[in-house]
Design a protein around this motif. Structure first.
Motif, short mmCIF file in Angstrom:
data_model
loop_
_atom_site.label_atom_id
_atom_site.label_comp_id
_atom_site.label_asym_id
_atom_site.label_seq_id
_atom_site.Cartn_x
_atom_site.Cartn_y
_atom_site.Cartn_z
N ARG A 186 -0.47 14.16 0.53
CA ARG A 186 -1.21 15.35 0.08
C ARG A 186 -2.12 15.05 -1.10
O ARG A 186 -3.03 15.78 -1.41
N TYR A 187 -1.83 13.95 -1.82
CA TYR A 187 -2.59 13.68 -3.05
C TYR A 187 -3.68 12.63 -2.88
O TYR A 187 -4.48 12.41 -3.76
N GLY A 188 -3.64 11.95 -1.75
CA GLY A 188 -4.48 10.77 -1.59
C GLY A 188 -5.96 11.03 -1.85
O GLY A 188 -6.54 12.00 -1.37
N LEU A 189 -6.55 10.12 -2.63
CA LEU A 189 -7.97 10.21 -2.93
C LEU A 189 -8.77 9.15 -2.18
O LEU A 189 -9.98 9.23 -2.08
N VAL B 244 -2.60 -1.65 -3.25
CA VAL B 244 -3.64 -0.63 -3.28
C VAL B 244 -2.93 0.71 -3.21
O VAL B 244 -2.05 0.92 -2.37
N THR B 245 -3.33 1.59 -4.08
CA THR B 245 -2.65 2.87 -4.14
C THR B 245 -3.70 3.98 -4.06
O THR B 245 -4.82 3.83 -4.55
N GLY B 246 -3.31 5.08 -3.39
CA GLY B 246 -4.31 6.08 -3.03
C GLY B 246 -4.66 7.06 -4.12
O GLY B 246 -5.59 7.87 -3.96
N CYS B 247 -3.95 7.04 -5.22
CA CYS B 247 -4.29 7.90 -6.36
C CYS B 247 -3.51 7.39 -7.57
O CYS B 247 -2.63 6.55 -7.42
N PRO B 248 -3.82 7.89 -8.76
CA PRO B 248 -3.15 7.34 -9.95
C PRO B 248 -1.65 7.61 -10.00
O PRO B 248 -0.98 7.15 -10.92
N ARG B 249 -1.08 8.33 -9.03
CA ARG B 249 0.38 8.46 -9.01
C ARG B 249 1.02 7.11 -8.75
O ARG B 249 2.19 6.90 -9.00
N ASN B 250 0.26 6.21 -8.16
CA ASN B 250 0.61 4.80 -8.15
C ASN B 250 1.88 4.48 -7.37
O ASN B 250 2.71 3.70 -7.81
N THR C 143 0.84 -1.20 0.00
CA THR C 143 0.00 0.00 0.00
C THR C 143 0.87 1.25 0.00
O THR C 143 2.02 1.21 0.43
N CYS C 144 0.29 2.33 -0.45
CA CYS C 144 0.96 3.62 -0.29
C CYS C 144 0.37 4.27 0.98
O CYS C 144 -0.49 3.69 1.62
N VAL C 145 0.80 5.45 1.31
CA VAL C 145 0.33 6.02 2.58
C VAL C 145 -1.09 6.56 2.48
O VAL C 145 -1.74 6.80 3.49
S1 SF4 Z 1 -0.26 6.90 -4.82
FE1 SF4 Z 1 -1.14 8.90 -4.62
S2 SF4 Z 1 -2.04 8.83 -2.55
FE2 SF4 Z 1 -0.63 7.15 -2.64
S3 SF4 Z 1 1.26 8.01 -1.78
FE3 SF4 Z 1 1.38 8.18 -4.03
S4 SF4 Z 1 0.66 10.21 -4.43
FE4 SF4 Z 1 -0.03 9.74 -2.35
#
Ligand code: SF4
Ligand code: FAD
Length: 813
Positions: A646-649, A676-682, A638-640
């Motif tokens: 700051r970008y998490g959706l 699982v990633t919190g935004c398309p920055r992946n 997972t990402c944070v």
């Molecule tokens: S994927 Fe998006 S939400 Fe997750 S850490 Fe990277 S930038 Fe933040």
């Protein structure tokens, strides 16, 4: 009649195989001496073993059963010291004396090790950290030593040196290749081709020093570096000498045979003036030549066998044309015959594109191909090898030798190929043998390969083998029926096998064998696959039998190269607590774990745990296993996500933990890695996972399936976009259950999804086109309910506090 063979290597045993094929088993009472304590193995494949591409046991050619079945006495691990040709006796190290009527010397070669100060230590042999590369033991020793060291120097820029360098690099060592010549592979290539090769090798990250003469091996206790004649030093922890080979003919020389470079033999492979002694393979010298590759020894073995059995007393060996191929992944080199023109009227056609790493040349004399070199692009290798071996007529436009310009089609060249043409050089298999095998009723490529060994060496002939089998079968080569079986020991494809298992209520591996295998025979290779399938089908009702498990599953840890294990505690979603970290650190101290490593899947790996410590390690950790070893659901990276980024959706961490909590330990045909990633920055690399989940605008989640970023790289296909984490958990489970039921054993999702089609998967899993969605959900939930942490079973259930996750779980329906 007593036939004694000295040398249990490729030539000696091949000669015996040819003798047996000519009915020699009836005439001879055969004894084979081999000073290596093993059966007969394919030495060529040691490069693949060193590189970690093949396990050791895959390179054996004849198991002990073969010797027994053929009434051969194998004296493995026994060195012959001397031969007395007058008394017809051989004297072995175990003080044995063996009489012979006919003797074959097949002692191969020994590595050439230049006499460099520091290379050897008085009375101890090589200095600690110095290795040669010839035998299984050499390979094992290198692998063992490489484990604890960082930098290696390989001396010798020929085939063997290059293969050793790449092999060791695969184990993470930093490599310098030191070559005395002005260009790499100078035996086979000209300077221009050598320069192209050098660039390709350097691109792999291997440093290359040319015109570099080693003048000293440095270090008192063990190797610390090498000195060069120009005054420079190269620091290193290990040195591999691959500076060439010398025929191993000392035994013959000491026994009074005529030896120049090798044992001098006539056209019947008989030693000079010794009608009852033959020599074959790398120790033999024929018409002034000694060979260092296998193709000649197949021809020599045939002639020897024809002669010694009387099958064809007039059989004669006239020397061999040799071709070589480099077995280094990512660097294609094939060379045959001469590297450049030798006479004024030799035609020399060259194409070079150094910036793209391509060099191709052919040398033509009197309308015949006498040499070819291919670096980079080796597409034409099969055609050129045949033309070279057979002396086939050449196309008028010589450029057709280098490029496919609508040149001779595969069919024509296969039909034109003479029966004697050697198709598989590594295993000495001719077109005739392939064709006869097909005519004998084996009409599938896998069947022919299993019977003849064709294509089981370096693999470069595989497509030609396929073409010949197809041609010999009149264009109707059969697909090997066993290719569709789920496991080799039970002749059923997966759907039929599952139907039978279900209809008959078979709940253990032994019950499946007893009921469905021919003759009820148990097959070791099938056990793991069956155990996995039964667990998928029966969940809690599955009857576990320990011997059906692979070592990793038996001890719940990952076996490593040196026989120790790695232990990976579970860390859901990559999150941990100070308490868990403290326990891991204490265990690492207590059991003197040599390496503590953070894995790519966001967990902590304790490497180098001894098997006997495993139960205590797990007990002290008091954490569930992270399934780093099984064909099962492994990890959710997972990402944070929203909490800190700051970008998490979307809250990727909580969803990752929920997925991992739900499906932990789930059995499957292959391992399952998720993210699982919190935004398309992946940041958690979800697009390249078996299941990857990406939070997108509007609080929605995209689910990707069939991605991979290992040996294969593939972006997953979009399965669905859903509105809630609960739907993600449900669809993930449904997809995994569909995969578990329908994929072949060991087939990862990146192969499964494209095979059945992403659209089809979507239709079944998302749109319920087959009306099985509810059943899939039910079955995966049954598997979830049957989950037991294998390390806690048999003890009191774990205390709830033990696995308290760092973040709140999402409720799962
Ligand atoms: S994927 Fe998006 S939400 Fe997750 S850490 Fe990277 S930038 Fe933040
Ligand atoms: C790493 C590696 C990669 C290679 N790659 C290729 C390749 O890609 N293509 C290719 O064509 N060739 C390749 N070769 C070369 C190929 O392996 C040899 O040409 C082939 O093995 C020679 O066969 P042989 O029987 O003459 O010798 P060996 O296979 O070496 O057999 C000789 C045997 O005799 C035993 N022996 C020696 N002395 C005694 C004694 N006194 N008493 C009892 N036993 C004794 C030895 O221990 C050995 O087992 C490679 C070699 C190596 C080491």
């Amino acid at each position: 009649m007593r036939l004694v063979v000295i040398g249990n290597g490729m030539a000696g045993v091949r000669a015996v195989e040819e003798i047996l094929a000519r009915g020699g088993g009836e005439r001879f009472d055969i004894t084979i001496f081999g000073d290596e304590p093993y059966g007969n193995y394919n030495r060529i494949m040691l490069s693949e073993v060193l590189a970690g591409n093949e396990p050791e046991d895959a390179i054996f050619l004849n198991g002990l059963a073969w010797y027994e079945e053929n009434g051969i006495t194998l004296r493995a691990g026994v060195r012959v010291r001397r031969v007395n040709p007058f008394a017809r006796k051989v004297y072995s190290d175990d003080r044995g004396v063996t009489r012979y009527d006919k003797l074959i010397i097949a002692t191969g070669s020994v590595p050439y090790v230049p006499d460099i100060p520091g290379m050897r230590v008085a009375e101890r042999g090589f200095h600690q950290g110095v290795f040669t590369f010839r035998t299984i033991d050499d390979t094992r020793n290198m692998l063992r030593y490489a484990k604890g060291h960082r930098r290696a120097v390989v001396i010798g820029g020929g085939l063997l040196g290059l293969e050793a360098a790449r092999g060791l690099q695969n184990h993470g060592l930093d490599i310098t290749l030191v070559h005395a010549g002005g260009h790499l592979m100078n035996q086979q290539l000209d300077a221009q081709a050598g320069a192209v090769l050098k660039r390709a090798v350097e691109r792999l990250g291997i440093r290359v020093e040319l015109n570099a003469r080693t003048s000293a091996v440095e270090g008192t206790e063990k190797v610390t570096g090498i000195g060069l004649a120009d005054g420079r030093s190269i620091d290193c922890d290990m040195v591999v000498v691959a500076a060439g080979i010398r025929p191993n003919a000392e035994l013959a020389r000491a026994s009074g045979l005529v030896v120049e470079r090798g044992v001098v033999v006539d056209d019947q492979m008989r030693a000079v003036d010794e009608p009852d002694i033959y020599a074959v393979g790398e120790c033999a010298q024929h018409r002034g030549k000694v060979y260092g590759v296998v193709a000649p020894l197949w021809e020599q073995a045939r002639v020897l066998a024809d002669h010694i059995t009387g099958a064809d007393p007039a059989a004669a060996y006239h020397g061999s044309r040799v071709a070589t191929k480099l077995k280094v992944a990512g660097v294609n080199v094939a060379a045959m015959g001469v590297a450049g023109p030798e006479r004024e009227d030799d035609e020399f056609v060259v194409f070079a594109e150094p910036s793209r790493g391509t060099y191709k040349s052919v040398v033509v004399r009197d309308g015949r191909l006498i040499g070819a070199t291919l670096v980079g692009d080796v597409d034409k290798v099969a055609f050129l090898s045949q033309t070279f071996d057979q002396g086939l007529p050449l196309p008028e436009e010589r450029v057709r030798l280098l490029f496919d310009l609508g040149g001779p089609s595969a069919e024509t060249s296969v039909a034109e190929l003479s029966d004697d043409a050697q198709v598989c050089n590594c295993n000495g298999v001719s077109k005739r043998t392939l064709v006869e095998t097909v005519r004998g009723g084996v009409r599938s490529v896998t069947g022919v390969a299993a019977k003849t060994r064709a294509g089981k060496g370096c693999g470069s002939c595989r497509s030609l083998v396929e073409q010949i089998v197809d041609w010999a079968a009149g264009g109707a080569a059969e697909v090997d029926p066993s290719a569709n079986w789920y496991v080799p020991g039970v002749p059923l494809a997966k759907p039929e096998l599952m139907a039978e298992i279900r209809a008959r209520g078979l709940k253990s591996v032994s019950a499946v064998f007893a009921t469905l295998a021919p003759g009820g025979a148990e097959d070791a290779r099938s056990k793991m696959g069956l155990a996995s399938l039964l667990r998928v089908m029966w969940a809690e009702e599955y009857v576990d039998e320990r011997d059906a498990r692979f070592i990793n599953d038996r001890v719940h840890a990952n076996i490593q190269r040196d026989g120790t294990f790695s232990v990976v505690p579970q860390m859901k979603g990559g999150c941990t607590t100070p308490d868990q970290l403290r326990r891991i650190a204490d265990v690492a101290d207590k059991y003197r774990v040599p390496l503590v490593k953070v894995t790519g899947g966001q967990r902590i790996d304790l490497l180098g745990v001894r098997k006997e410590d495993l139960p205590a390690v797990w007990a002290d950790l008091g954490m569930p296993s992270g399934y780093a070893y099984g064909k099962s659901f492994r990890t959710v990276k997972t990402c944070v996500g929203t909490d800190f980024c700051r970008y998490g959706l979307g809250d990727s961490t909580a969803l990752g933990i929920a997925l991992e909590s739900t499906y932990q330990g789930l059995e499957g045909p292959g391992k399952m890695k998720l993210a699982v990633t919190g935004c398309p920055r992946n940041c958690a690399e979800a697009y390249v996972k078996d299941v990857g989940v990406v939070a997108v605008e509007g609080g929605r989640w995209e689910i990707y399936v069939g991605g991979a970023a290992g040996a294969h790289v593939r972006k997953g296909d979009l399965l669905a976009t859903v509105a809630t984490p609960e739907e993600v958990v449900t669809l993930t489970g449904r997809f995994l259950q569909y995969y578990r039921e329908n994929a072949n054993w060991l087939e990862r999702t990146y192969a499964f999804v494209p095979r059945v089609g992403a659209d089809h998967v979507r239709a079944v899993v998302v749109d319920d086109a087959e009306g099985i969605a509810e059943r899939l959900d039910r079955d995966v939930q049954a598997a979830v309910a049957a989950y037991r942490d294998p390390w806690l079973e048999g003890r009191d259930p774990a205390t709830p506090g033990q696995f308290r996750p760092a973040l709140p779980l999402i409720e799962v329906r």
